[in-house]
Motif scaffolding. Structure first.
Motif, PDB file in Angstrom:
ATOM      1  N   LEU A 109     -54.806  18.916  44.898  1.00  0.00           N
ATOM      2  CA  LEU A 109     -55.068  20.038  43.997  1.00  0.00           C
ATOM      3  C   LEU A 109     -54.615  21.369  44.570  1.00  0.00           C
ATOM      4  O   LEU A 109     -53.962  22.166  43.904  1.00  0.00           O
ATOM      5  N   HIS A 110     -54.987  21.606  45.837  1.00  0.00           N
ATOM      6  CA  HIS A 110     -54.818  22.939  46.406  1.00  0.00           C
ATOM      7  C   HIS A 110     -53.788  22.979  47.541  1.00  0.00           C
ATOM      8  O   HIS A 110     -53.892  23.812  48.441  1.00  0.00           O
ATOM      9  N   VAL A 111     -52.810  22.117  47.475  1.00  0.00           N
ATOM     10  CA  VAL A 111     -51.779  22.098  48.507  1.00  0.00           C
ATOM     11  C   VAL A 111     -51.013  23.421  48.554  1.00  0.00           C
ATOM     12  O   VAL A 111     -50.553  23.851  49.612  1.00  0.00           O
ATOM     13  N   LEU A 112     -50.893  24.096  47.404  1.00  0.00           N
ATOM     14  CA  LEU A 112     -50.177  25.366  47.367  1.00  0.00           C
ATOM     15  C   LEU A 112     -51.104  26.575  47.282  1.00  0.00           C
ATOM     16  O   LEU A 112     -50.637  27.711  47.261  1.00  0.00           O
ATOM     17  N   SER A 113     -52.413  26.355  47.227  1.00  0.00           N
ATOM     18  CA  SER A 113     -53.364  27.463  47.092  1.00  0.00           C
ATOM     19  C   SER A 113     -53.617  28.178  48.411  1.00  0.00           C
ATOM     20  O   SER A 113     -53.956  29.363  48.426  1.00  0.00           O
ATOM     21  N   ASP A 114     -53.473  27.455  49.509  1.00  0.00           N
ATOM     22  CA  ASP A 114     -53.799  27.981  50.832  1.00  0.00           C
ATOM     23  C   ASP A 114     -52.526  28.456  51.532  1.00  0.00           C
ATOM     24  O   ASP A 114     -51.596  27.688  51.734  1.00  0.00           O
ATOM     25  N   GLU A 115     -52.489  29.728  51.905  1.00  0.00           N
ATOM     26  CA  GLU A 115     -51.288  30.306  52.528  1.00  0.00           C
ATOM     27  C   GLU A 115     -50.919  29.605  53.824  1.00  0.00           C
ATOM     28  O   GLU A 115     -49.741  29.331  54.093  1.00  0.00           O
ATOM     29  N   HIS A 165     -59.282  25.510  38.162  1.00  0.00           N
ATOM     30  CA  HIS A 165     -57.868  25.355  37.817  1.00  0.00           C
ATOM     31  C   HIS A 165     -57.288  26.708  37.400  1.00  0.00           C
ATOM     32  O   HIS A 165     -56.211  27.105  37.867  1.00  0.00           O
ATOM     33  N   ASP A 166     -58.017  27.401  36.543  1.00  0.00           N
ATOM     34  CA  ASP A 166     -57.538  28.692  36.042  1.00  0.00           C
ATOM     35  C   ASP A 166     -57.479  29.743  37.151  1.00  0.00           C
ATOM     36  O   ASP A 166     -56.575  30.594  37.165  1.00  0.00           O
ATOM     37  N   ALA A 167     -58.441  29.679  38.070  1.00  0.00           N
ATOM     38  CA  ALA A 167     -58.535  30.707  39.107  1.00  0.00           C
ATOM     39  C   ALA A 167     -57.598  30.474  40.283  1.00  0.00           C
ATOM     40  O   ALA A 167     -57.071  31.434  40.866  1.00  0.00           O
ATOM     41  N   PHE A 168     -57.366  29.211  40.631  1.00  0.00           N
ATOM     42  CA  PHE A 168     -56.619  28.924  41.861  1.00  0.00           C
ATOM     43  C   PHE A 168     -55.375  28.050  41.674  1.00  0.00           C
ATOM     44  O   PHE A 168     -54.316  28.356  42.230  1.00  0.00           O
ATOM     45  N   ILE A 169     -55.516  26.951  40.933  1.00  0.00           N
ATOM     46  CA  ILE A 169     -54.418  25.980  40.876  1.00  0.00           C
ATOM     47  C   ILE A 169     -53.250  26.495  40.048  1.00  0.00           C
ATOM     48  O   ILE A 169     -52.090  26.481  40.502  1.00  0.00           O
ATOM     49  N   GLU A 170     -53.528  26.952  38.835  1.00  0.00           N
ATOM     50  CA  GLU A 170     -52.452  27.467  37.983  1.00  0.00           C
ATOM     51  C   GLU A 170     -51.715  28.643  38.645  1.00  0.00           C
ATOM     52  O   GLU A 170     -50.472  28.655  38.646  1.00  0.00           O
ATOM     53  N   PRO A 171     -52.424  29.608  39.242  1.00  0.00           N
ATOM     54  CA  PRO A 171     -51.714  30.699  39.920  1.00  0.00           C
ATOM     55  C   PRO A 171     -50.853  30.234  41.096  1.00  0.00           C
ATOM     56  O   PRO A 171     -49.874  30.898  41.452  1.00  0.00           O
ATOM     57  N   SER A 172     -51.219  29.104  41.722  1.00  0.00           N
ATOM     58  CA  SER A 172     -50.452  28.638  42.883  1.00  0.00           C
ATOM     59  C   SER A 172     -49.065  28.137  42.494  1.00  0.00           C
ATOM     60  O   SER A 172     -48.204  27.950  43.354  1.00  0.00           O
ATOM     61  N   LYS A 173     -48.853  27.956  41.197  1.00  0.00           N
ATOM     62  CA  LYS A 173     -47.551  27.484  40.710  1.00  0.00           C
ATOM     63  C   LYS A 173     -46.429  28.434  41.092  1.00  0.00           C
ATOM     64  O   LYS A 173     -45.284  28.018  41.276  1.00  0.00           O
ATOM     65  N   LYS A 174     -46.740  29.710  41.234  1.00  0.00           N
ATOM     66  CA  LYS A 174     -45.718  30.705  41.552  1.00  0.00           C
ATOM     67  C   LYS A 174     -45.114  30.491  42.938  1.00  0.00           C
ATOM     68  O   LYS A 174     -44.039  31.028  43.247  1.00  0.00           O
TER      69      LYS A 174
END
Length: 206
Positions: A109-115, A165-174
């Motif tokens: 889920l959060h592979v791209l959420s964490d810098e 999803h709305d707060a973290f996952i969707e924004p990580s798409k960028k």
């Protein structure tokens, strides 16, 4: 070593994308690691307390340990990754031995959420699938594979899954280098990733 991170919302098909690449490459050259294995262990809590944890927040994962393991694999060392038991919301006493391969696929889920975690990836992929399809897949999976009731799946979706999803996952798409709509059904996207991994295997670079 080439490390590919594959992120996306629940039920998006990120695991299917990773397995499709694995099938094309073979187990001798690639290994798949799930971020789900790195849920923080809360064995000290009661079952009722563990059920109240927000497992869809980025802080639910032990990304520090995941990064440590990726670094070890990159340096040629084998690692023992945790085995997480979703039926009791805690880590098992067992571990899984993972050996270094040319290509390491990390999906979650959060592979791209964490810098910090993103910095350990060579290719960043986001699997983008319609929300209606994702929730239906989530319902089937949690009931059939994780012993959940329909009501508990719905409650969790409304309270944590969708908001996170709305707060973290969707924004990580960028942060993605590649976006694959509709998961493993997108054969062009799978072929593109496979071509990149084949190029790396043959030439040692992208």
């Amino acid at each position: 070593m080439l490390i590919i991170g594959i992120a996306g919302g629940t039920g998006s098909g990120k695991t299917s994308v990773a397995r499709s690449i694995m099938d094309k490459m073979g187990n001798n050259d690639a290994v798949l690691i799930s971020q789900d294995s790195y849920y923080l262990d809360h064995a000290e809590l009661t079952m009722e307390e563990r059920e109240q944890i927000n497992y869809d927040h980025p802080n639910a994962f032990d990304n520090e340990l995941l990064l440590k393991h990726l670094s070890a694999l990159r340096s040629g060392q084998s690692v023992d990754i945790p085995v997480y038991d979703f039926t009791v919301h805690a880590r098992s006493t067992a571990t899984e031995l993972v050996e270094p391969k040319q290509v390491v696929l990390v999906e979650g889920l959060h592979v791209l959420s964490d810098e910090n975690l993103r910095s350990g990836l060579d290719i960043k992929v986001f699997v983008d699938t319609d929300a209606d399809i994702r929730i239906l897949r989530r319902v089937v999976r949690d009931i059939q594979e994780r012993g959940r009731s329909l009501q508990s799946v719905v409650d969790q979706y409304m309270m944590t899954v969708k908001p996170m999803h709305d707060a973290f996952i969707e924004p990580s798409k960028k942060h993605a280098d590649i976006i694959i709509p509709e998961g493993a059904e997108n054969q062009i996207g799978i072929s593109m990733l496979t071509t990149l991994t084949d190029r790396y295997r043959k030439h040692g670079k992208l």
